[in-house]
Design a protein around this motif. Structure first.
Motif, PDB file in Angstrom:
ATOM      1  N   ARG A   9      10.609   2.327  12.129  1.00 12.40           N
ATOM      2  CA  ARG A   9       9.822   1.280  12.638  1.00 12.40           C
ATOM      3  C   ARG A   9       9.593   0.696  14.177  1.00 12.40           C
ATOM      4  N   PRO A 378      -4.225   6.805  18.167  1.00 12.18           N
ATOM      5  CA  PRO A 378      -2.860   7.560  17.247  1.00 12.18           C
ATOM      6  C   PRO A 378      -3.743   8.340  16.549  1.00 12.18           C
ATOM      7  N   SER A 380      -5.331   8.738  13.346  1.00  7.80           N
ATOM      8  CA  SER A 380      -5.117   7.947  12.538  1.00  7.80           C
ATOM      9  C   SER A 380      -4.187   8.594  11.337  1.00  7.80           C
ATOM     10  N   ARG A 382      -2.658  11.132  10.341  1.00  9.61           N
ATOM     11  CA  ARG A 382      -1.500  12.168  10.783  1.00  9.61           C
ATOM     12  C   ARG A 382      -0.454  12.246   9.611  1.00  9.61           C
TER      13      ARG A 382
ATOM     14  N   LYS B   5      -6.091   2.608  16.312  1.00 11.37           N
ATOM     15  CA  LYS B   5      -4.411   2.113  16.016  1.00 11.37           C
ATOM     16  C   LYS B   5      -3.765   1.064  14.876  1.00 11.37           C
ATOM     17  N   VAL B   7      -5.756   0.822  11.961  1.00  7.75           N
ATOM     18  CA  VAL B   7      -5.873   1.586  10.616  1.00  7.75           C
ATOM     19  C   VAL B   7      -4.780   2.427  10.338  1.00  7.75           C
ATOM     20  N   ALA B   8      -3.842   3.267  11.745  1.00 14.20           N
ATOM     21  CA  ALA B   8      -2.847   4.062  11.536  1.00 14.20           C
ATOM     22  C   ALA B   8      -1.240   3.514  11.142  1.00 14.20           C
ATOM     23  N   ARG B   9      -1.417   2.224  11.896  1.00 16.29           N
ATOM     24  CA  ARG B   9      -0.547   1.076  11.257  1.00 16.29           C
ATOM     25  C   ARG B   9      -0.758   0.619   9.540  1.00 16.29           C
ATOM     26  N   SER B  10      -2.455   0.476   9.296  1.00 13.80           N
ATOM     27  CA  SER B  10      -1.899  -0.254   8.011  1.00 13.80           C
ATOM     28  C   SER B  10      -1.569   1.139   6.844  1.00 13.80           C
ATOM     29  N   ARG B  11      -1.666   2.553   7.418  1.00 16.86           N
ATOM     30  CA  ARG B  11      -2.269   3.493   6.679  1.00 16.86           C
ATOM     31  C   ARG B  11      -0.225   3.190   6.278  1.00 16.86           C
ATOM     32  N   LEU B  12       0.462   3.146   7.639  1.00 18.74           N
ATOM     33  CA  LEU B  12       2.329   3.284   7.344  1.00 18.74           C
ATOM     34  C   LEU B  12       2.383   2.420   6.460  1.00 18.74           C
ATOM     35  N   ASP B  13       1.970   1.471   6.295  1.00 17.22           N
ATOM     36  CA  ASP B  13       2.266   0.421   5.808  1.00 17.22           C
ATOM     37  C   ASP B  13       2.423  -0.118   3.885  1.00 17.22           C
ATOM     38  N   LEU B  15       1.359   3.495   2.396  1.00 18.50           N
ATOM     39  CA  LEU B  15       2.160   4.115   2.570  1.00 18.50           C
ATOM     40  C   LEU B  15       3.710   4.210   1.951  1.00 18.50           C
ATOM     41  N   GLU B  16       4.522   3.127   2.821  1.00 16.71           N
ATOM     42  CA  GLU B  16       5.011   2.719   2.403  1.00 16.71           C
ATOM     43  C   GLU B  16       5.802   2.056   1.600  1.00 16.71           C
ATOM     44  N   TRP B  18       3.824   1.768  -1.050  1.00 16.71           N
ATOM     45  CA  TRP B  18       3.243   2.652  -2.654  1.00 16.71           C
ATOM     46  C   TRP B  18       4.039   3.359  -3.062  1.00 16.71           C
ATOM     47  N   LEU B  19       4.917   4.253  -2.208  1.00 17.82           N
ATOM     48  CA  LEU B  19       6.028   4.726  -2.149  1.00 17.82           C
ATOM     49  C   LEU B  19       7.366   4.138  -2.657  1.00 17.82           C
ATOM     50  N   TYR B 362       6.779  14.968   7.513  1.00 13.42           N
ATOM     51  CA  TYR B 362       6.874  13.957   6.547  1.00 13.42           C
ATOM     52  C   TYR B 362       7.088  12.557   7.768  1.00 13.42           C
ATOM     53  N   ASP B 363       6.719  11.791   7.221  1.00 16.64           N
ATOM     54  CA  ASP B 363       7.871  10.349   7.425  1.00 16.64           C
ATOM     55  C   ASP B 363       8.573   9.606   6.629  1.00 16.64           C
ATOM     56  N   PRO B 378      13.462   6.912   5.131  1.00 18.88           N
ATOM     57  CA  PRO B 378      12.154   7.079   6.397  1.00 18.88           C
ATOM     58  C   PRO B 378      12.761   8.515   6.944  1.00 18.88           C
TER      59      PRO B 378
END
Lengths: 386, 386
Positions: A9, A378, A380, A382, B5, B7-13, B15-16, B18-19, B362-363, B378
């Motif tokens: 992060r 971004p 978005s 990805r 940006k 949106v992109a960040r919140s998608r990562l949150d 995803l995390e 969720w995983l 992959y993230d 990660p």
């Protein structure tokens, strides 16, 4: 020791901070490899296809799988796109969050969790999805009913790609009737995308394939109409073939994606008189740096297959007809440099072999206008594959 | 509208989050496509090479470009690796932040900003870098002097790959002497990696190539020694050839990366008696789901080139000799299914064609032990190319 996830992060934070420092700088100051958009060239591409679709009286539902960018999807909508296409539920979720409210997931959505998310997303936006299986239709129906939403379905027909989709005609009719009977679903039309035709090199060959696809789509639309099933959407087409679908009188939505950026492979696809298709410009580049120049006749740059996708061939060096990329490994590409002009540190622009999977490698686009960085956008969606 | 940006960040949150909900679940409950590690198989691979290196009295400096994971680098260090290799400064920065303190950037670092970052990193960890150019050496020297750090340099020699590296012998000696004279730098040895030999199919062919590489390395080491330049590190080797370098008496550091995971391409590389190299197991998989099964003889799964890299060939279906992946597009792969056993929603494990660029897509890794998700790790340095 820090948690590994906090390391990941904090790297993203640093990267964002670092890229934001680039505003106003020119090509020579950019870190490499990086993904660059020539903003004005991209806008010209977007305006060109928007104008064409409008002139042909078909809608453009631009494919966001190419760019995965909320910023670019918004621009496409501002230029008149009726909505966007996505390939994955997670991609669609990102786009809905970014304010796009009319989305076709141009794919089958299978698996209970994905179906549930799609049904939930349909409470927040118009959601259309492709189907080619009765059991899948039943699952979508149950999920939409539980979510209290409506999912619109396109029956996908196989028009020559032998990938997804039912057989045109009777099989499509049976599935469409099945959709129409289910609660929570609306039969919205057919999907008739011919993926395999998009990159066929010769105009006449592409034309022939799409004429077959149009005939299959037209026959299916007619059969459905006779059964009282009207196709609000007859969708398909990509950057390689859209002129044929647009002129067919059958298709009413084009799903082009690559036209925003173009790539080295699409530039080998030829128009009627041997010119490039659609007159689109390269607006996407990987900026790379020469990292080693030891041997006569070649040099090595710092952009390998982690920096651009070679599934459709190696990249082309932009504006340098004397240079040829020959080999790509993970972090290197070998460039034939017959006149030994390259020096370590020299920057080059690569036109990726294939734009879609290349964009999916990067977290950010560096957007340039008039030779200076104007924005960092971004990517978005990805890595959103699920 | 939200900022793109955010949106992109919140998608990562999301995803995390969720995983993290996946802990304890089995294969059937996993979202697809996703990147899976069989933890115990990976540990066996790590232990096997560590034991081998120790038995041959050579050090293992495991290559982190394969996995880009702080978690895995830490495990490799715990199993006795002397340090790790990275290919990029940003990759090394992530690893230093994750607590790894002995890193070879097994590559040329060019460009003022990267050189400055490398010199700054050398204040926090032992940093070694490859050089093949005198001007580059001067720049590294100036940056290390400014940063008040010391950068160790390996003179890279070309032992047959015709990529980076000076000619073995006199040219290497001149560059080594140049390094030794510069402030802020230490001459640490030579880099003699033969990338092009790693994937050569036949044992005898690989052996021949590496014997040539060993002779070139040995000659250079001797020449340097005569000039009073001692090689603390003679580094090279990969998963395809490490036994040859280890046995050479010349190399003292192995730089294998892929052995942790293996992939479909490395499994075509054969040992002396036609068996697989090094007896490593597949421990990396892409879990995918059948999304369409309409035609007799094949099916379509949801993992295309955005889910695994096909630069070294298509993936293999794990444990299913009856199934063959034939075509991959961005979000689909077509699987020949001669007995029509596949059904929509069915999960399969793919062994990626090439592990390194697949991990970079992959993230997160989903780590499984005894058939259940035990951890989410990660891909700490994913997308860090600069």
């Amino acid at each position: 020791l820090p948690e590994a996830k906090d390391v990941a992060r904090s790297r993203l934070d640093l990267l964002e901070h670092w890229l934001n420092d680039l505003r106003g700088v020119g090509l020579e100051q950019l870190p490499t490899p990086a993904l660059l958009i020539d903003h004005d060239a991209m806008i010209r591409n977007i305006a060109k296809l928007a104008g064409y679709a409008s002139s042909q009286d078909v809608r453009l539902r631009a494919h966001a799988k190419t760019h995965k960018s909320v910023d670019i999807a918004r621009i496409q909508m501002n230029y008149g796109a009726c909505g966007i296409c996505c390939q994955k539920v997670s991609e669609a979720e990102a786009m809905v969050e970014g304010g796009i409210k009319d989305i076709l997931v141009s794919n089958q959505v299978v698996g209970e969790a994905k179906i549930r998310r799609l049904a939930e997303l349909a409470r927040r936006a118009r959601i259309i999805v492709c189907v080619d299986d009765g059991d899948n239709v039943d699952r979508l129906s149950r999920a939409a009913t539980v979510a209290g939403s409506t999912i619109e379905c396109l029956v996908e027909i196989d028009v020559g790609s032998a990938r997804c989709g039912v057989t045109p005609g009777e099989q499509a009719l049976r599935l469409a009737a099945h959709v129409a009977e289910r609660t929570g679903l609306v039969f919205a039309g057919i999907q008739a995308y011919h993926g395999a035709a998009q990159h066929v090199r010769l105009h006449a060959d592409r034309k022939e394939r799409i004429e077959e696809a149009c005939a299959l789509a037209a026959g299916t639309v007619l059969l459905l109409r006779k059964s009282g099933l009207s196709c609000g959407i007859v969708g398909g087409a990509g950057t390689g073939t859209f002129q044929f679908e647009a002129a067919s009188g059958v298709f009413n939505e084009l799903q082009c994606g690559s036209y925003v950026f173009m790539d080295a492979d699409y530039q080998k696809v030829l128009g009627e008189n041997g010119e490039g298709i659609g007159d689109f410009e390269n607006s996407l580049f990987v900026v790379t740096e020469i990292m080693s120049k030891v041997r006569s006749g070649n040099a090595v740059c710092d952009a390998g297959v982690k920096a651009h996708s070679i599934d459709s061939g190696v990249p082309r060096v932009h504006g340098r007809a004397d240079l040829t990329v020959t080999r790509c490994s993970d972090e290197h590409a070998v460039i034939v440099d017959p006149h030994d002009t390259l020096v370590p540190g020299e920057k080059l622009l690569l036109v990726p072999g294939h734009c879609d999977p290349t964009c999916n490698l990067y977290d950010n686009y560096i957007v340039m206008r008039a030779g200076k960085v104007s924005d960092i956008w971004p990517v978005s969606a990805r890595g959103l594959l699920m």
